[in-house]
Scaffold this motif. Sequence first.
Motif: not given
Length: 449
Positions: A107-136
């Motif tokens: 459930p924790e991983a689902m929550l983290l990735m289910g919210d697309k805005a939070t997921a993008k932040q997590t990805m940025r921190e993991a050095n996965v390229p994200v589409v430029p845009g709002s932080d959250g």
Amino acid sequence: MFKKVLIANRGEIAVRIIRACRELGVRTVAVFSEADREALHAKIADEAICIGPASTAESYLNIKAILAACELTGADALHPGFGFLSENANFARMCARCGVTFIGPSPEAMLLMGDKATAKQTMREANVPVVPGSDGLVGSVEEAAEIAEKVGYPVMIKASAGGGGRGIRRVDRPEELEDAITTAKREAKSFFGDDGVYLEKFIVDPRHVEVQLLADHYGNVVHLGERDCSLQRRNQKMVEECPCPVLSPEMRKKMGDAAVRAAIACGYENAGTVEFLLSGDQFYFMEMNTRIQVEHPVTEFVTGIDIVKMQLRIAAGELLPFSQEDIHMQGHAIECRINAENPSQGFRPSPGKITSLYMPGGPGIRIDTSVYSGYEITPYYDSMIAKLIAYAPTREEALMKMQWALAEFLVEGVDTNIDFQLKLLRDPDVEAADYDIGFLGRNIGRLTK
Ligand code: ADP
Ligand code: ADP
Ligand code: MG
């Protein structure tokens, strides 16, 4: 391995999961709504139990009824399929509380990735390229306007809780921004019960390329290569192929590595997919789908790995039986989604009784479906009635096989998109793999004529 799995879904995916369970010697429980009494999944499972009226809120989304069905039948695990409750972390948590293993990530991983805005932040921190845009999430229209100015128009407003192409709006000019935010929020609220939206740059004419992942409970993560799902109508996929016809081996490795980093960053377990937009040699993380996907069969053909069986084995606590070096992609697979709809009338759904049905076959042809001759397609659920998948050593041969399979496919009693798919797959640009996510939108007039 589990003794008995309840499948909390319907249609072709429920049938697909029942078959995987059988091959593993696991008993199956189907759940069905009052409108689905004659549905194939309810007929072929070892046990079947009615969970409520036709409306999805009262049946396939009815958590209490589904958990009661687990209790009544003694199911020790549950497979959610896709759609419905498959990405509902709260449901996964309730399954665990009832002593039923949810076949999917935590459930924790689902929550983290289910919210697309939070997921993008997590990805940025993991050095996965994200589409430029709002932080959250974006707060005010003024704030959105500022970010849009910075990344440059056009931009996308996207529902953070979104899925299935809903709650997404393209904005070309500053004066359209406010309206787009309002409508995206309204749609997000009504479809997902959450009106949070975020903003990102609109990537012009990219390809949609996604990476299939498998991760066990012991930190082992592998990717099964990628799929190209760029042939979409209104952000909804229509045709998918594996591998992506334009990806170099270097790019495949880069994308695969990024997807694996994404899985590790969120402590991912089970099968999942990381979706990217590919533009030239740049790719950007878009979202992670924490479930099995509609288009998983193309990957199964090319890698020889049964992803649904792997889901069950992973959930039962088994180690991944292979490492990245053991996974080889061979040949080419294409999937066409066959829908009961009328392309010349804006793809309007076409429910009704299938009076006659003939499905193609032969080597390298796979059909995942739940319909049969005499079956009545109800108006309550989505219009996808079958997936036709063709596999051959090369893309050229797979395309040819698919074209002939579509030409043989016969459904009477309801309208389908089969002729449309045939026209699409015979299109010179599609044959040349020269398409992007805007292709269908640009050519729809010509293709539906
Ligand atoms: P869903 O939850 O519906 O799968 P996604 O975020 O994966 O939503 O986006 C669905 C589709 O919308 C993508 O496949 C792509 O065609 C389009 N899309 C999403 N984000 C962008 C973007 N920033 N720029 C251009 N197209 C986008
Ligand atoms: P994909 O799995 O290819 O990324 P989508 O993200 O659009 O496709 O959604 C997966 C599937 O789940 C779709 O075929 C869609 O019909 C189905 N689906 C999406 N949302 C729901 C829902 N709320 N209820 C039932 N089915 C749904
Ligand atoms: Mg998506």
